[in-house]
Design an enzyme around this catalytic site. Structure first.
Site, mmCIF file in Angstrom:
data_model
loop_
_atom_site.group_PDB
_atom_site.id
_atom_site.type_symbol
_atom_site.label_atom_id
_atom_site.label_comp_id
_atom_site.label_asym_id
_atom_site.label_seq_id
_atom_site.Cartn_x
_atom_site.Cartn_y
_atom_site.Cartn_z
ATOM 1 C CB SER A 1 -6.441 -1.663 6.779
ATOM 2 O OG SER A 1 -7.902 -1.078 7.048
ATOM 3 C CG ASN B 1 -5.598 -9.108 0.500
ATOM 4 O OD1 ASN B 1 -5.058 -7.720 0.423
ATOM 5 N ND2 ASN B 1 -6.624 -9.397 0.990
ATOM 6 C CG ASP C 1 -6.895 -12.332 3.052
ATOM 7 O OD1 ASP C 1 -6.614 -11.595 4.038
ATOM 8 O OD2 ASP C 1 -8.312 -12.514 2.762
ATOM 9 C CE1 TYR D 1 -9.085 2.252 8.006
ATOM 10 C CE2 TYR D 1 -9.648 4.456 8.742
ATOM 11 C CZ TYR D 1 -8.520 3.376 8.212
ATOM 12 O OH TYR D 1 -7.443 4.026 8.181
ATOM 13 C CB THR E 1 -6.736 -1.173 -1.352
ATOM 14 O OG1 THR E 1 -6.078 -1.163 0.205
ATOM 15 C CG2 THR E 1 -8.199 -1.139 -1.407
ATOM 16 N N GLY F 1 0.736 -1.282 0.161
ATOM 17 C CA GLY F 1 -0.050 -0.219 0.082
ATOM 18 C C GLY F 1 0.751 1.290 0.143
ATOM 19 N NE ARG G 1 -6.381 7.610 0.789
ATOM 20 C CZ ARG G 1 -5.467 6.772 1.583
ATOM 21 N NH1 ARG G 1 -5.483 6.891 3.025
ATOM 22 N NH2 ARG G 1 -4.971 6.005 0.777
HETATM 23 N N1 UDP Z 1 -13.410 15.776 0.134
HETATM 24 C C1 UDP Z 1 -13.879 16.644 -0.823
HETATM 25 N N2 UDP Z 1 -13.933 16.340 -1.954
HETATM 26 C C2 UDP Z 1 -13.339 14.981 -2.537
HETATM 27 C C3 UDP Z 1 -12.879 14.022 -1.716
HETATM 28 C C4 UDP Z 1 -13.120 14.475 -0.456
HETATM 29 O O1 UDP Z 1 -14.607 17.667 -0.405
HETATM 30 O O2 UDP Z 1 -13.513 14.754 -3.812
HETATM 31 C C5 UDP Z 1 -13.610 15.874 1.395
HETATM 32 C C6 UDP Z 1 -14.370 15.032 2.502
HETATM 33 O O3 UDP Z 1 -15.700 15.272 2.579
HETATM 34 C C7 UDP Z 1 -13.291 14.975 3.732
HETATM 35 C C8 UDP Z 1 -11.999 15.537 3.325
HETATM 36 O O4 UDP Z 1 -12.292 15.995 1.872
HETATM 37 O O5 UDP Z 1 -14.157 16.325 4.573
HETATM 38 C C9 UDP Z 1 -11.155 14.472 3.298
HETATM 39 O O6 UDP Z 1 -11.570 13.400 2.816
HETATM 40 P P1 UDP Z 1 -10.770 12.063 2.575
HETATM 41 O O7 UDP Z 1 -11.624 11.116 1.642
HETATM 42 O O8 UDP Z 1 -9.523 12.427 2.040
HETATM 43 O O9 UDP Z 1 -10.451 11.427 3.922
HETATM 44 P P2 UDP Z 1 -10.909 11.562 5.509
HETATM 45 O O10 UDP Z 1 -10.181 12.595 6.143
HETATM 46 O O11 UDP Z 1 -12.626 12.038 5.298
HETATM 47 O O12 UDP Z 1 -10.953 10.237 6.082
#
Ligand code: UDP
Length: 319
Positions: free
Chosen positions: A77, A35, A59, A147, A38, A13, A188
């Site tokens: 994970s 595994n 796995d 999670y 991701t 990862g 993300r």
């Molecule tokens: N977010 C966003 N647009 C995107 C992806 C994420 O505005 O295209 C926001 C999401 O709602 C969160 C923050 O960015 O408030 C971080 O999201 P991420 O999925 O990176 O990880 P998290 O910190 O929520 O686990």
């Protein structure tokens, strides 16, 4: 001189593969077990001819034994919200059954042990910034619970193995981390915004963009893991960058660094999306002498070449 043999679960990862590089540079022999749910072989391709490196596709929810191990780094994970929504049951299984198996390896070989936990243990936090002593505000039945609760269980299992079996454990609570090798389609925020900016697409800001995150560049994060690994602290330690940004500020910084003329488009905020997140890192400062060095703008610039290449490959593959 060899430091011994380290196992990294989830070592294909994003963070696990950077950790493999750092441990090899530090003189360890490294065996990665993954595994590839991701994780990706490409993250380890540069180690193909490294004699001190082994990859085992397996796995860890099945019992496993890869021989004598001196240090277990349990990093397996799914970790992005999109990935753990897509693989909810697998996320619960690896956090529970997989964690027992990783802990059993440490117990069997009297190995030291470090596990990747998460700021998600704090949920949508009512205390700000978050100290390790805060117990969190987590919805146990919401979409993120697969999670959050898996990782809270992971922490409980880890301290139990110390309490009942005297395993020498450490727990890193990781806050949002970014850098090369992130997948540009794992949902993300940083890889999503950078991909959208490079392609000239709208940047999708969820909600009003006033929710906050605090972003740590990967090399700082890995430095924190190594220092924690060498310490004797058994309770959780926050490893993250305390510089807090709204998601809107993050989007604007991505536009600046990429020089993109993309626009910002608001989309609905996902359920239970934490409104604020910032680590209190006084414990890591005092205990480990650790301090992140790379600010978000610098880290984005350092990541840009990787993201450009990843977007070009993604575009070519879609043709
Ligand atoms: N977010 C966003 N647009 C995107 C992806 C994420 O505005 O295209 C926001 C999401 O709602 C969160 C923050 O960015 O408030 C971080 O999201 P991420 O999925 O990176 O990880 P998290 O910190 O929520 O686990």
């Amino acid at each position: 001189m060899s430091q011994g043999r380290a196992l990294i679960t989830g070592g294909a990862g994003f963070l696990g593969s950077h950790l493999a590089d750092a441990l090899l540079a530090d003189g360890w022999n490294v065996v990665v077990v993954d595994n590839l749910l991701t994780g990706r072989r490409a993250n380890l391709a540069h180690l193909r001819n490294e004699p001190r490196f082994e990859f085992v596709e397996k796995d860890i929810c099945q019992p496993f034994d890869v021989g004598k191990i001196d240090y277990v780094f349990h990093f397996a994970s799914p970790a992005s919200p999109e990935d753990y929504h897509a693989h909810g049951i697998e996320t619960l299984r690896v956090g529970s059954i997989g964690t027992f198996h990783a802990l059993e390896v440490a117990r069997k070989y009297s190995a030291k042990y470090l596990v990747s936990s998460t700021s998600e243990c704090y949920g949508d936090p009512l205390e700000h910034p978050q100290k390790e002593t805060y117990w969190g505000h987590v919805n146990p039945v919401g979409p993120r619970s697969v999670y959050d609760e898996a990782k809270r269980f992971t922490e409980a299992a880890t301290v139990a193995y110390r309490r009942y079996h005297n395993v020498d454990v450490r727990i890193a609570r990781i806050f949002n981390t970014y850098g090369p090798r992130m997948q540009i389609r794992d949902g993300r925020v940083v890889p999503t915004f950078v991909r959208q900016a490079l392609l000239g697409e709208d940047l999708t800001v969820f909600g009003d963009g006033n929710q906050t995150r605090s972003f740590c560049y990967v090399s700082d994060e890995i430095d924190g893991f190594l220092r924690l690994a060498n310490s004797d602290e058994h309770l959780p330690v926050n490893i993250g960058n305390p510089n807090e940004f709204t998601i809107l500020e993050c989007a604007q910084l991505v536009l600046k660094v990429t020089g993109s003329r993309s626009r910002i488009r608001n989309e609905p905020l996902p359920q239970d999306d934490p409104k604020q997140r910032r680590p209190d890192i006084n414990k890591a400062r005092q205990l480990l002498g650790w301090e992140p060095k790379i600010d978000l703008e610098t880290g984005l610039r350092l990541s840009l070449e990787y993201f450009k290449k990843a977007v070009a490959e993604d575009t070519a593959a879609a043709r």
